[in-house]
Design a protein around this motif. Structure first.
Motif, mmCIF file in Angstrom:
data_model
loop_
_atom_site.group_PDB
_atom_site.id
_atom_site.type_symbol
_atom_site.label_atom_id
_atom_site.label_comp_id
_atom_site.label_asym_id
_atom_site.label_seq_id
_atom_site.Cartn_x
_atom_site.Cartn_y
_atom_site.Cartn_z
ATOM 1 N N SER A 63 0.019 -0.638 -8.041
ATOM 2 C CA SER A 63 0.028 0.617 -8.791
ATOM 3 C C SER A 63 0.809 1.681 -8.032
ATOM 4 O O SER A 63 0.554 1.912 -6.851
ATOM 5 C CB SER A 63 -1.405 1.090 -9.046
ATOM 6 N N ASP A 64 1.752 2.302 -8.737
ATOM 7 C CA ASP A 64 2.403 3.483 -8.160
ATOM 8 C C ASP A 64 1.363 4.578 -8.037
ATOM 9 O O ASP A 64 0.491 4.729 -8.905
ATOM 10 C CB ASP A 64 3.509 3.988 -9.106
ATOM 11 N N LEU A 65 1.469 5.376 -6.977
ATOM 12 C CA LEU A 65 0.608 6.538 -6.780
ATOM 13 C C LEU A 65 1.528 7.735 -6.538
ATOM 14 O O LEU A 65 2.697 7.548 -6.179
ATOM 15 C CB LEU A 65 -0.303 6.327 -5.567
ATOM 16 N N GLY A 68 2.908 7.324 -3.040
ATOM 17 C CA GLY A 68 3.129 5.980 -2.498
ATOM 18 C C GLY A 68 2.684 4.923 -3.476
ATOM 19 O O GLY A 68 3.021 4.967 -4.658
ATOM 20 N N SER A 69 1.893 3.978 -2.982
ATOM 21 C CA SER A 69 1.427 2.894 -3.848
ATOM 22 C C SER A 69 0.210 2.230 -3.223
ATOM 23 O O SER A 69 -0.077 2.417 -2.034
ATOM 24 C CB SER A 69 2.542 1.852 -4.050
ATOM 25 N N ILE A 70 -0.510 1.481 -4.064
ATOM 26 C CA ILE A 70 -1.544 0.576 -3.556
ATOM 27 C C ILE A 70 -1.214 -0.798 -4.123
ATOM 28 O O ILE A 70 -0.776 -0.913 -5.269
ATOM 29 C CB ILE A 70 -2.969 1.040 -3.950
ATOM 30 N N GLY A 218 -3.849 -2.637 -0.153
ATOM 31 C CA GLY A 218 -3.065 -2.031 0.927
ATOM 32 C C GLY A 218 -2.430 -0.729 0.459
ATOM 33 O O GLY A 218 -1.748 -0.681 -0.563
ATOM 34 N N LEU A 219 -2.647 0.339 1.208
ATOM 35 C CA LEU A 219 -2.094 1.650 0.899
ATOM 36 C C LEU A 219 -0.726 1.781 1.570
ATOM 37 O O LEU A 219 -0.573 1.445 2.753
ATOM 38 C CB LEU A 219 -3.040 2.739 1.399
ATOM 39 N N CYS A 220 0.246 2.288 0.820
ATOM 40 C CA CYS A 220 1.641 2.333 1.282
ATOM 41 C C CYS A 220 2.259 3.691 0.957
ATOM 42 O O CYS A 220 1.729 4.448 0.154
ATOM 43 C CB CYS A 220 2.463 1.264 0.547
ATOM 44 N N GLY A 221 3.402 3.950 1.550
ATOM 45 C CA GLY A 221 4.165 5.140 1.189
ATOM 46 C C GLY A 221 3.835 6.349 2.046
ATOM 47 O O GLY A 221 3.378 6.223 3.181
ATOM 48 N N ASP A 222 4.066 7.547 1.470
ATOM 49 C CA ASP A 222 3.898 8.797 2.231
ATOM 50 C C ASP A 222 2.543 8.885 2.933
ATOM 51 O O ASP A 222 2.440 9.443 4.031
ATOM 52 C CB ASP A 222 3.960 10.022 1.302
ATOM 53 N N GLU A 275 10.841 -0.305 -3.646
ATOM 54 C CA GLU A 275 10.159 -0.740 -4.876
ATOM 55 C C GLU A 275 10.415 0.249 -6.010
ATOM 56 O O GLU A 275 10.736 -0.127 -7.127
ATOM 57 C CB GLU A 275 8.646 -0.863 -4.608
ATOM 58 N N LYS A 276 10.281 1.546 -5.683
ATOM 59 C CA LYS A 276 10.374 2.559 -6.738
ATOM 60 C C LYS A 276 11.818 2.861 -7.151
ATOM 61 O O LYS A 276 12.084 3.133 -8.304
ATOM 62 C CB LYS A 276 9.701 3.863 -6.269
#
Ligand code: DHB
Length: 311
Positions: A63-65, A68-70, A218-222, A275-276
């Motif tokens: 899922s985009d957040l 970032g993303s999870i 898993g939490l990703c991104g900013d 990814e984005k």
């Protein structure tokens, strides 16, 4: 603008730029890897492979957040033999190829590392930090297991081998891991993987954002950039120069990439932003990094690498 040289190397393998894709999104199929090969990514990094083909976890698993993303992909991949067979095609694209390996046991990792040691691959990254396989702990959080694994995996051949680490959050863990790494001819560490087992809840639906593991992923991104920067910095201060560091976590523009350079990264990898945005992110971030370095009067990575200024 003056000429800015972003070339670097990992274990003597020359990289034309400081930026490459991370093992993660858009790097599973031959077609996806060819797109990376034709982009400004300095290397072609594969999705972590397992012994056999895997569909991965049930969807929704990404899922985009806002920042970032999870994800809880569950290691969807073609199985390592497919990547072995792809090596000549990937090499023909003219840049180093890095394979990521993620076996479910030491025996499986030995089988896969041995196979790639006997191939034309350039660099081997063993993933000790996948958080998304139900019932499987992240090896990177079990220091004894890391030590045993490194004693077996670093004697299988001469190609550079590194490990992908989970994020650590305590100084005692940085120190303990650095002491283990120093005992073996590990050429690099890649830090950090996503922060495992986080939970994002959608208050409207009153459900988690993703399905596997009850929504834990898993939490990703900013969200994870300060953690990635701290891990790179801590290990850079604790490890000898012979162990290089690839930084990952929340790099989406040239200034993020520059911050990792100050922390001590030899190269960086990009996952969520790739990814984005797609493969255009590599040239965009490269140009932004060059412009920022130019403004600072730096014309090569070593002008700033590891040079975080104490207050
Ligand atoms: C997956 C996620 C990770 O963070 C990782 O290191 C390996 C695999 C996955 O779910 O596919």
């Amino acid at each position: 603008m003056q000429h800015i040289d972003l070339s670097t190397n990992i274990a003597g393998i020359k990289l034309d730029s400081y930026l490459m894709n991370a093992s993660g999104p858009r790097c599973t199929s031959l077609q996806e890897l060819e797109v990376i090969g034709k982009s400004a990514s300095a290397a072609i990094v594969t999705k972590s492979c397992t012994i056999a083909f895997r569909e991965g976890n049930p969807e929704p698993r990404y899922s985009d957040l806002p920042l970032g993303s999870i994800q809880s992909m569950g290691l969807p991949n073609l199985g390592y033999k497919a990547y072995l067979e792809m090596v000549p095609q990937l090499k023909s694209l003219g840049k180093p190829v890095l394979v990521s390996i993620s076996g479910f046991s030491l025996e499986e990792n030995i089988e896969m590392v041995s196979a790639f040691q006997n191939s034309d691959i350039d660099i081997i990254e063993v993933n000790f930090s996948c958080p998304n396989i139900p019932g499987k702990a992240q090896v990177a959080y079990d220091f004894e297991q890391v030590e045993t694994a490194l004693s077996k995996l670093t004697v299988l051949g001469d190609k550079p081998l590194g490990i992908k680490l989970a994020p650590y959050f305590d100084m005692s863990h940085f120190i303990a891991m650095a002491e283990i790494l120093k005992k073996f001819p590990v050429k690099f560490i890649t830090c950090v993987n996503s922060i495992g087992n986080t939970l994002i809840i959608d208050p409207e639906t009153e459900s988690p954002m993703i399905k596997p593991k009850g929504g834990f992923g898993g939490l990703c991104g900013d969200y994870i950039k300060p953690i990635g920067l701290a891990n790179v910095r801590a290990f850079r201060e604790l490890l000898p120069e012979s162990i290089q560091i690839i930084g990952v976590g929340g790099i989406k523009n040239g200034i993020d990439a520059f911050e990792y350079l100050l922390a001590g990264a030899d190269a960086v990898q990009i996952a969520t932003c790739f990814e984005k945005e797609g493969a255009n992110c590599f040239s965009r971030i490269e140009n932004e990094l060059k412009a920022f370095m130019d403004k600072k009067g730096y014309n090569k990575l070593s002008d700033a690498k590891g040079k975080l200024k104490p207050l």
